[in-house]
Write a protein that holds these residues in place. Sequence first.
Motif, mmCIF file in Angstrom:
data_model
loop_
_atom_site.group_PDB
_atom_site.id
_atom_site.type_symbol
_atom_site.label_atom_id
_atom_site.label_comp_id
_atom_site.label_asym_id
_atom_site.label_seq_id
_atom_site.Cartn_x
_atom_site.Cartn_y
_atom_site.Cartn_z
ATOM 1 N N THR A 1 0.817 -1.218 0.000
ATOM 2 C CA THR A 1 0.000 0.000 0.000
ATOM 3 C C THR A 1 0.846 1.262 0.000
ATOM 4 O O THR A 1 0.637 2.159 -0.820
ATOM 5 C CB THR A 1 -0.943 -0.002 1.209
ATOM 6 N N SER A 2 1.815 1.361 0.894
ATOM 7 C CA SER A 2 2.566 2.609 1.019
ATOM 8 C C SER A 2 3.511 2.828 -0.155
ATOM 9 O O SER A 2 3.560 3.927 -0.725
ATOM 10 C CB SER A 2 3.344 2.644 2.340
ATOM 11 N N PHE A 3 4.261 1.799 -0.572
ATOM 12 C CA PHE A 3 5.223 1.981 -1.667
ATOM 13 C C PHE A 3 4.515 2.301 -2.977
ATOM 14 O O PHE A 3 4.861 3.267 -3.668
ATOM 15 C CB PHE A 3 6.086 0.725 -1.825
ATOM 16 N N VAL A 4 3.511 1.485 -3.338
ATOM 17 C CA VAL A 4 2.809 1.717 -4.603
ATOM 18 C C VAL A 4 2.058 3.043 -4.567
ATOM 19 O O VAL A 4 2.039 3.790 -5.554
ATOM 20 C CB VAL A 4 1.846 0.560 -4.917
ATOM 21 N N GLY A 5 1.450 3.353 -3.420
ATOM 22 C CA GLY A 5 0.729 4.619 -3.306
ATOM 23 C C GLY A 5 1.638 5.815 -3.506
ATOM 24 O O GLY A 5 1.280 6.778 -4.207
ATOM 25 N N LEU A 6 2.817 5.775 -2.894
ATOM 26 C CA LEU A 6 3.763 6.878 -3.058
ATOM 27 C C LEU A 6 4.285 6.953 -4.489
ATOM 28 O O LEU A 6 4.469 8.048 -5.045
ATOM 29 C CB LEU A 6 4.934 6.716 -2.085
ATOM 30 N N LEU A 7 4.533 5.804 -5.111
ATOM 31 C CA LEU A 7 5.020 5.791 -6.491
ATOM 32 C C LEU A 7 3.984 6.407 -7.420
ATOM 33 O O LEU A 7 4.315 7.248 -8.280
ATOM 34 C CB LEU A 7 5.334 4.353 -6.908
ATOM 35 N N GLU A 8 2.723 6.031 -7.263
ATOM 36 C CA GLU A 8 1.655 6.610 -8.079
ATOM 37 C C GLU A 8 1.502 8.101 -7.792
ATOM 38 O O GLU A 8 1.315 8.909 -8.722
ATOM 39 C CB GLU A 8 0.335 5.906 -7.781
ATOM 40 N N PHE A 9 1.576 8.473 -6.531
ATOM 41 C CA PHE A 9 1.357 9.864 -6.149
ATOM 42 C C PHE A 9 2.408 10.782 -6.758
ATOM 43 O O PHE A 9 2.073 11.765 -7.434
ATOM 44 C CB PHE A 9 1.370 9.995 -4.626
ATOM 45 N N PHE A 10 3.680 10.487 -6.522
ATOM 46 C CA PHE A 10 4.721 11.386 -6.991
ATOM 47 C C PHE A 10 4.832 11.391 -8.516
ATOM 48 O O PHE A 10 5.157 12.423 -9.108
ATOM 49 C CB PHE A 10 6.072 11.020 -6.355
ATOM 50 N N TYR A 11 4.544 10.247 -9.159
ATOM 51 C CA TYR A 11 4.571 10.234 -10.618
ATOM 52 C C TYR A 11 3.418 11.050 -11.193
ATOM 53 O O TYR A 11 3.607 11.878 -12.091
ATOM 54 C CB TYR A 11 4.505 8.798 -11.148
ATOM 55 N N SER A 12 2.202 10.836 -10.699
ATOM 56 C CA SER A 12 1.040 11.499 -11.272
ATOM 57 C C SER A 12 0.987 12.983 -10.954
ATOM 58 O O SER A 12 0.508 13.780 -11.766
ATOM 59 C CB SER A 12 -0.249 10.815 -10.794
ATOM 60 N N GLU A 13 1.488 13.369 -9.782
ATOM 61 C CA GLU A 13 1.422 14.775 -9.400
ATOM 62 C C GLU A 13 2.544 15.606 -10.014
ATOM 63 O O GLU A 13 2.421 16.827 -10.119
ATOM 64 C CB GLU A 13 1.461 14.905 -7.879
ATOM 65 N N ALA A 14 3.640 14.976 -10.395
ATOM 66 C CA ALA A 14 4.740 15.719 -11.016
ATOM 67 C C ALA A 14 4.316 16.225 -12.387
ATOM 68 O O ALA A 14 3.480 15.612 -13.066
ATOM 69 C CB ALA A 14 5.971 14.829 -11.142
ATOM 70 N N SER A 15 4.884 17.325 -12.807
ATOM 71 C CA SER A 15 4.593 17.839 -14.142
ATOM 72 C C SER A 15 5.228 16.930 -15.193
ATOM 73 O O SER A 15 6.063 16.077 -14.877
ATOM 74 C CB SER A 15 5.140 19.261 -14.288
ATOM 75 N N VAL A 16 4.842 17.106 -16.450
ATOM 76 C CA VAL A 16 5.343 16.250 -17.525
ATOM 77 C C VAL A 16 6.870 16.278 -17.589
ATOM 78 O O VAL A 16 7.509 15.259 -17.846
ATOM 79 C CB VAL A 16 4.736 16.686 -18.880
ATOM 80 N N GLY A 17 7.456 17.421 -17.312
ATOM 81 C CA GLY A 17 8.911 17.547 -17.390
ATOM 82 C C GLY A 17 9.651 17.007 -16.187
ATOM 83 O O GLY A 17 10.884 17.110 -16.123
ATOM 84 N N MET A 18 8.936 16.404 -15.219
ATOM 85 C CA MET A 18 9.586 15.919 -13.995
ATOM 86 C C MET A 18 9.095 14.531 -13.599
ATOM 87 O O MET A 18 9.161 14.146 -12.435
ATOM 88 C CB MET A 18 9.329 16.903 -12.844
ATOM 89 N N LYS A 19 8.611 13.737 -14.560
ATOM 90 C CA LYS A 19 8.056 12.428 -14.222
ATOM 91 C C LYS A 19 9.107 11.478 -13.648
ATOM 92 O O LYS A 19 8.835 10.731 -12.703
ATOM 93 C CB LYS A 19 7.402 11.797 -15.458
ATOM 94 N N SER A 20 10.303 11.448 -14.232
ATOM 95 C CA SER A 20 11.356 10.565 -13.718
ATOM 96 C C SER A 20 11.764 10.980 -12.308
ATOM 97 O O SER A 20 11.987 10.133 -11.436
ATOM 98 C CB SER A 20 12.570 10.572 -14.646
ATOM 99 N N ILE A 21 11.879 12.283 -12.108
ATOM 100 C CA ILE A 21 12.233 12.773 -10.772
ATOM 101 C C ILE A 21 11.121 12.418 -9.781
ATOM 102 O O ILE A 21 11.390 12.047 -8.620
ATOM 103 C CB ILE A 21 12.473 14.290 -10.799
ATOM 104 N N GLY A 22 9.860 12.492 -10.232
ATOM 105 C CA GLY A 22 8.763 12.094 -9.367
ATOM 106 C C GLY A 22 8.896 10.648 -8.919
ATOM 107 O O GLY A 22 8.676 10.317 -7.747
ATOM 108 N N SER A 23 9.276 9.751 -9.842
ATOM 109 C CA SER A 23 9.489 8.351 -9.482
ATOM 110 C C SER A 23 10.683 8.192 -8.546
ATOM 111 O O SER A 23 10.661 7.377 -7.616
ATOM 112 C CB SER A 23 9.700 7.507 -10.745
#
Length: 585
Positions: free
Chosen positions: A466-488
């Motif tokens: 729950t926590s790992f996948v939730g955080l991975l989805e959160f930071f990827y989806s909330e990051a702007s298009v130019g920062m998706k890798s950094i979000g992950s």
Amino acid sequence: MALQGLVDWRGRPVNQKRHGGVKATLFIHFLIVMANIANIPLILNLVSYLHGTMHMGIKDASTTSTNFFGAICFFSFLGAFISDSYIKRFYTILIFAPIEIMAIDQLKRFGLCHGQGYILLACQAHISSLHPPPCDIINHPNECIPVSGKNLSLLSLGLYLIPVGEGSLRSCAAALGGDQFDNDDPEEMRHRISYFNWFTFCISLGGFVGLVFLVWVQDNEGWGLSFVLAALLVLLGTVVVIGGLPLYRHQKPKGSPLTRIVQVFVAAFRKRKLSLPENLVETNEVTDASGNKSIELLERTPGFKFLDKAAVDNGDKGAWSLCTVTQVEEAKIILRMVPVFLSSVLGNVPLPLLLALTVQQGGAMDTRLGATSIPPASLFIVPIVFQMLILVAYDRAAVPWLRRLTGYRGGVTHLQRVAVGFAASVAALVVAAAVEGRRRRWSTSPAMSVFWLTPQFFLLGVMDVTSFVGLLEFFYSEASVGMKSIGSAIVFCVLGVASWLGSFLINVVNRTTSSGGGHGWLDGATLDASRLDLFYWLLAVFALVSLFIYLLCAWMYTYRHDPRMKPTVRDDDTLPPESTRQPAV
């Protein structure tokens, strides 16, 4: 359109039917399985190698192991920065994966062989002159000579080349897979939600196979062969992911996101005495200083108004004086995510400690399973099996049911999912403390069965799923298009910082509890001489406080995009209507 800015391997606009989708992510999933077969056994068993083969002291071996994991997290951010700024994610993987794998060459400095990552470690483990002579490290530790000099340098080089490749692979592979789905297409959006579940499943599957297969090789055939096999597995995964090249959707790099964000703060500081116009439409909405349109345009949002001054045109057109609204909003996105990041670090501190200490608990219990005995190191397999089972059940059964019930695309919001994981962490620590207290009071023979640890292993699996996948989805989806890798990459940074804080917490607790002249709670020569039960209770209180802090930060957060389903999407039943922007929790 969400596909704007995506191209195929030849730089042409993507064809939605031909490129991307689930078929493209299969190649990425295979790479993740192969990479984790190689690296998870090394991460979890590195202390055994450093102590048993290289004759490091337990403290130095543990510190090196922690630093190794931290280096993976650091280089995940470095690789993410490069892929977001200058090179497509796919090519970043191709550049850094060989560093993790191999490159054998002659090197006069060491006089024998030189390699990168696993092959370099394989050379050192195989050639006797590159590691200390064998000795009885358990019964006669004073007779053992620890690794030193050029051999220590060779060991450090081999160890820290692996995180260079592995860290970049982690962050770029997660973001590359997310790029294969169109956020504006309801069906593809559902597949993207499942993608992150199966991405985590592949990490667990790789860990399971590695802990069964490679650990056996390490114990029975030697570390040299295990390192060679690890290199071959990563090589095989890289070759397969290359085979998917014609199918991938590639996000074109957009320049350094860190530079764009720093420019916003510099421009806002320069204009700190400037008054904001009453009509903020007058701000620099669309173009940057060079007149180029951004691929993703972010609408102005309330909050952090001091940053809005960076987009006010006062006549100075320089890049460090005038920013676009999109740039300003990128900076606001980062600032809004900071509380979630910090509270998530605190929430993850107990996870590596509980995992490692649970295995130590198991070593002091009756590990017999019928006529066989389970090695303590193999107990790592138990939470991994629980993770895989829970992930499949969650993705195939729980998500469709929750989606119909709540109307959220993923069944629950990302931050709600993380909260469930942190709550499971509190429960796991309470159960672990109770079980350890019972084990200490156990007076009969044989010792207490290791299967008493099953509930906390199950709760560990729930937390990770729950926590790992939730955080991975959160930071990827909330990051702007130019920062998706950094979000992950931020997710792996959360785990790295939490691991370091966990080591720091152990040192603080031991110093505090040994101040009266005795040994600390975790300083005993054996588990019975330590007070692991009291440490578990302390961790439970820490986790509970962290949970409340996290819930406060999550409640204050507002998603960029409405997490509810669009009314056009059906999942066999009628869904609730789409709502306006919702708070995170």
